[in-house]
Design an enzyme around this catalytic site. Structure first.
Site, short mmCIF file in Angstrom:
data_model
loop_
_atom_site.label_atom_id
_atom_site.label_comp_id
_atom_site.label_asym_id
_atom_site.label_seq_id
_atom_site.Cartn_x
_atom_site.Cartn_y
_atom_site.Cartn_z
N CYS A 211 -58.53 -12.29 35.73
CA CYS A 211 -57.92 -10.48 36.61
C CYS A 211 -58.08 -9.82 35.84
O CYS A 211 -58.21 -9.35 34.90
CB CYS A 211 -56.27 -11.53 36.90
SG CYS A 211 -56.61 -13.28 37.87
N ARG B 243 -64.56 -7.68 36.32
CA ARG B 243 -64.35 -8.29 35.53
C ARG B 243 -64.15 -9.76 36.46
O ARG B 243 -64.35 -10.52 36.20
CB ARG B 243 -62.93 -8.11 35.19
CG ARG B 243 -62.72 -7.52 34.37
CD ARG B 243 -61.26 -6.49 34.54
NE ARG B 243 -60.25 -7.32 33.73
CZ ARG B 243 -59.48 -7.94 32.46
NH1 ARG B 243 -60.47 -7.43 31.75
NH2 ARG B 243 -59.17 -9.00 32.41
N TRP C 145 -59.37 -13.03 40.03
CA TRP C 145 -60.56 -14.35 39.30
C TRP C 145 -59.33 -15.53 39.69
O TRP C 145 -59.38 -16.08 38.10
CB TRP C 145 -60.68 -13.53 37.87
CG TRP C 145 -61.92 -14.98 38.08
CD1 TRP C 145 -61.80 -16.46 36.60
CD2 TRP C 145 -63.18 -15.27 38.07
NE1 TRP C 145 -63.09 -16.63 36.82
CE2 TRP C 145 -63.79 -16.12 37.24
CE3 TRP C 145 -64.30 -14.17 38.87
CZ2 TRP C 145 -65.63 -16.32 37.58
CZ3 TRP C 145 -65.81 -14.83 38.44
CH2 TRP C 145 -66.28 -16.01 37.73
N ASN D 169 -52.29 -12.21 34.71
CA ASN D 169 -53.64 -12.76 34.89
C ASN D 169 -52.84 -13.66 33.53
O ASN D 169 -52.73 -14.19 32.82
CB ASN D 169 -54.03 -11.35 33.85
CG ASN D 169 -55.87 -11.66 33.29
OD1 ASN D 169 -56.12 -13.47 33.92
ND2 ASN D 169 -56.31 -11.55 32.41
N GLY D 170 -53.77 -14.99 33.50
CA GLY D 170 -53.72 -16.07 31.99
C GLY D 170 -53.55 -17.83 32.94
O GLY D 170 -53.77 -17.81 34.14
N GLU E 200 -82.16 -23.76 23.49
CA GLU E 200 -81.35 -23.08 24.66
C GLU E 200 -81.51 -22.06 23.69
O GLU E 200 -81.16 -20.92 24.04
CB GLU E 200 -80.14 -22.66 23.65
CG GLU E 200 -79.07 -22.13 24.88
CD GLU E 200 -79.07 -21.89 25.91
OE1 GLU E 200 -80.31 -21.96 26.84
OE2 GLU E 200 -78.53 -20.44 26.22
N LYS F 181 -83.00 -18.62 25.01
CA LYS F 181 -82.90 -16.57 24.91
C LYS F 181 -83.38 -16.16 24.56
O LYS F 181 -83.43 -14.79 24.81
CB LYS F 181 -80.87 -16.70 23.51
CG LYS F 181 -80.02 -17.48 24.40
CD LYS F 181 -79.28 -16.70 24.93
CE LYS F 181 -78.82 -16.76 26.73
NZ LYS F 181 -79.23 -18.46 27.66
N GLU G 28 -86.10 -15.04 27.50
CA GLU G 28 -85.37 -14.09 28.51
C GLU G 28 -84.85 -12.29 27.30
O GLU G 28 -84.94 -11.82 29.34
CB GLU G 28 -84.23 -14.71 29.34
CG GLU G 28 -83.32 -15.56 28.49
CD GLU G 28 -82.08 -15.59 29.88
OE1 GLU G 28 -81.62 -15.84 30.32
OE2 GLU G 28 -81.59 -16.80 28.86
N HIS H 151 -96.90 -34.36 16.76
CA HIS H 151 -98.05 -34.80 17.59
C HIS H 151 -98.53 -32.87 18.40
O HIS H 151 -98.73 -33.54 19.77
CB HIS H 151 -97.00 -35.47 18.52
CG HIS H 151 -95.46 -36.36 17.54
ND1 HIS H 151 -96.92 -37.76 17.64
CD2 HIS H 151 -94.87 -36.99 17.52
CE1 HIS H 151 -95.80 -38.38 16.67
NE2 HIS H 151 -94.85 -37.94 17.13
N LYS I 144 -79.18 -13.28 37.69
CA LYS I 144 -78.29 -13.86 37.08
C LYS I 144 -78.05 -15.24 37.82
O LYS I 144 -77.30 -16.09 37.29
CB LYS I 144 -76.76 -13.29 37.39
CG LYS I 144 -75.09 -13.75 36.66
CD LYS I 144 -75.59 -14.20 35.25
CE LYS I 144 -74.41 -14.75 34.44
NZ LYS I 144 -74.47 -15.48 33.52
C1 AGP Z 1 -79.44 -18.80 31.24
O1 AGP Z 1 -79.32 -17.53 30.18
C2 AGP Z 1 -80.23 -18.03 32.32
N1 AGP Z 1 -79.37 -16.77 32.71
C3 AGP Z 1 -80.88 -19.42 33.32
O2 AGP Z 1 -80.90 -20.33 33.22
C4 AGP Z 1 -79.65 -20.13 34.07
O3 AGP Z 1 -78.28 -20.79 33.23
C5 AGP Z 1 -79.78 -21.30 35.35
O4 AGP Z 1 -80.11 -20.12 36.32
C6 AGP Z 1 -78.51 -22.47 35.59
O5 AGP Z 1 -77.52 -20.83 35.88
P1 AGP Z 1 -76.21 -22.05 36.29
O6 AGP Z 1 -75.18 -22.52 35.53
O7 AGP Z 1 -75.78 -20.33 37.50
O8 AGP Z 1 -76.62 -22.62 37.63
#
Ligand code: AGP
Length: 607
Positions: A2, A27, A75, A101-102, A483, A487, A490, A506, A602
């Site tokens: 928030c 935020r 939020w 906020n909290g 992961e 990272k 991307e 393999h 996002k």
């Molecule tokens: C993660 O860094 C990516 N931006 C992407 O893989 C993301 O995790 C994926 O699109 C799933 O998103 P969500 O967790 O909002 O469902």
């Protein structure tokens, strides 16, 4: 998170408040509101949705005589993002208005106690309990400052709170515990806010409140007190030189870096109200009414899918529940089979990922209950799931998900502990070791993050010319390898493959050469000797190796990157930020657009 802003000064306050709330929009929020005293009434005007909705409500309001006001962007954590739950909250007598906020962990017993005394509540929020508690405690023989202090002493959890009182309309009271709150010191005007951008246009002189401090401010004066003893405290005024953008990132260069460094607080927030530090037990009220599932099918995408793969290890070993982890875009088209007493666990930071939603709907068509593990209240996943458990990580701005995955791992750990406890499949000494380890994580990680970043910066300059990277791990570290590779891909656009270390023989090992380095998760667990032998094979082919490791095990690699030893799979909470920071520093070194990488969104709301 928030956003809070308060103003006490000589100008019409409400326009300054609205402007400040706009500076806090980054935020993330889903409702907003303001309060001000005018013509002997404490006005509260709120609106669901974005600030433009609030501005529409404010149009035509007689509010320009008010020179003191509070504002809030919410939020949602407790209670849906609807107007009745928006802040500010007023006491029924209409003399106090509060923004918060909290998370007030003990709001339910407090609410019950106040209701038993005849108080009526008008929202579903924990925040309303605080203003009603202050009103209840504010008897004629004490000041409001004292009543505020007494109320805070009864609150468990986290807060940044600000209060207006109709009887003293040019004063603001505010206090903080584990949620940011600071003062802006102007000339004939003073501010209180969650973050510097809210008032940076008016003053650069800032006083940072610490936990357990309470402030009383008015246009020409301010005084900070110890919130418990009400002893006056001396505070330093800092002069800020940041511009707006830097201020929104809390001084960090990118939101991604800021969010990586928020992870200690995210872990603490995730545990808040769910882990009893004395009894060393886990309570998940959201799940009390649900049976322990006979089998779990986790459905997710991207980083959330990796979190699901990681959680599978804990759910199966601690709760003895069979778990299948499915990429949502595959699951939705495969006509999956469901068993009686199955549960589908949909993991999604945004709660809007199209494939994950489709997977949920498919499960529901088969009559299978769906539990959403999500970060955004009111998102589609939370509205369509049969039950929801929130990660409480606060809004994640950077496209590359970092703190959200951390919060997902915390919740998956809590699920495994919770269901293990209910099934009686988890040894008490293991349970207590894990919970003790979890509670200590924020402090360990807070101390370690600067060192992790320093190492990541050193390695980035050395490895930035690599065209490809292998990421290798076994067991719970295999999803971390996936992961880490994601990272790097991307945000730095360097090709990277996450692989189960045992799979190298393999085929993939054919690719090893000096320009194709390997980043290995060589953490102290039962599989470490196997990982080490994989690395020997890589090095025998002139492959360079960075190995994330822990003290106590000698590794002969090009870079042994040591992280602190914590209990068992909790070492993932140290490995994950290292992977994130390595990708971040590589992308920065290569001059990439870290927060908004090319081609990415996002939230992938379409197939
Ligand atoms: C993660 O860094 C990516 N931006 C992407 O893989 C993301 O995790 C994926 O699109 C799933 O998103 P969500 O967790 O909002 O469902």
């Amino acid at each position: 998170m928030c956003g809070i802003i308060g103003y006490a000064g000589h100008r019409p306050a409400v326009p300054i408040i609205v402007e400040g709330l706009k500076r806090l929009e980054y935020r993330g929020y889903d409702s907003a509101g303001v309060t001000f005293a005018q013509h002997d009434e404490l006005h509260v005007i709120r609106a669901e949705g974005k600030l433009c909705e609030l501005e529409t409500r404010l149009n035509g309001q007689d509010m320009f005589h008010a020179t003191t006001a509070l504002g809030h962007t919410r939020w949602a954590t407790h209670g849906l993002p609807v107007e009745r739950n928006a802040h500010p909250h007023r006491d029924p007598g209409g003399r106090l208005a509060l923004v918060h906020n909290g998370i007030i962990e003990n709001y339910q017993p407090l609410r019950k106690r106040l209701k038993d005394k005849g108080r009526t509540f008008f929202s579903d929020t924990d925040s309303e309990v605080l203003v009603q508690l202050i009103a209840e405690l504010w008897t004629s023989d004490i000041t409001l400052r004292e009543a505020f202090s007494k109320a805070l002493a009864q609150v468990e959890g986290t807060y940044a709170a600000a209060l207006l009182n109709l009887d003293e309309p040019n004063k603001i009271w505010a206090a903080r515990k584990s949620s940011p709150l600071l003062l802006g010191v102007g000339v004939g005007e003073n501010f209180v806010a969650s973050d510097i951008p809210a008032f940076l246009g008016y003053t650069r002189d800032v006083v940072f409140l610490e936990d357990g401090e309470l402030v009383e401010l008015e246009p020409f004066s301010w005084q900070v007190f110890d919130a418990a003893t009400l002893e006056p405290l001396e505070k330093k005024v800092h002069h800020i030189t940041w511009d707006f953008q830097a201020a929104q990132k809390g001084g960090y260069r990118h939101f991604m870096l800021k969010e990586i460094f928020e992870q200690p607080a995210v872990i603490a927030n995730c545990l808040a109200g769910r882990v009893d530090g004395k009894a060393l037990s886990v309570t998940l009220p959201e799940l009390e009414s649900l049976p322990v599932p006979a089998q779990i099918q986790i459905v997710a995408c991207g980083t959330s899918y990796h979190a699901g793969l990681w959680g599978q290890h804990l759910l199966e070993s601690w709760a003895k529940i069979p778990v299948r982890v499915e990429i949502a875009s595959e699951f939705r088209y495969r006509n999956p089979l469901f068993m009686p007493d199955d549960l589908v666990l949909a993991i999604s930071q945004s709660g809007e990922t199209a494939d994950t939603l489709a997977g949920m709907r498919l499960a529901k068509e088969h009559g299978v209950p769906v539990l959403g593990l999500c970060n955004v209240l009111g998102s589609s996943v939370t509205r369509e799931a049969d039950g929801v458990i929130y990660t409480q990580a606060g809004p994640e701005i950077s496209v590359a998900s970092t703190k959200a995955m951390c919060s997902q791992l915390v919740l998956l750990t809590l699920l495994a502990l919770y269901w293990g406890r209910r099934k009686g499949t988890l040894a008490r000494e293991v349970e207590t070791s894990i919970i003790t380890g979890l509670l200590g994580l924020p402090q360990v990680l807070e101390a370690e993050l600067p060192r992790l970043r320093g190492t990541a910066q050193e390695l980035a300059s050395e490895y930035s010319t690599a065209n490809s990277f292998f990421y290798l791990g076994r067991g719970p570290a295999y999803p971390l390898a996936l992961e880490g590779a994601l990272k790097l891909k991307e945000i730095s656009y360097i090709h990277a493959e996450g692989y189960a270390a045992g799979e190298m023989k393999h085929g993939p090992i054919a690719l090893i050469e000096p320009e194709f380095p390997t980043f290995a998760l060589a953490l102290n667990d039962a599989l470490l000797p196997k990982v080490v032998s994989n690395l020997v094979e890589v090095q025998a082919r002139n492959g360079r190796v960075i190995a994330l490791c822990q003290s106590g095990f000698e590794l002969t690699v090009d870079h042994a990157w040591e992280v602190p030893q914590v209990y068992g799979p909790l070492n993932s909470f140290l490995a994950l930020p290292a992977l994130q920071l390595f990708a971040y520093e590589m992308a920065v070194y290569l001059g990439k657009d870290v927060d908004q990488p090319r081609n990415l969104a996002k939230s992938v709301t379409v197939e």
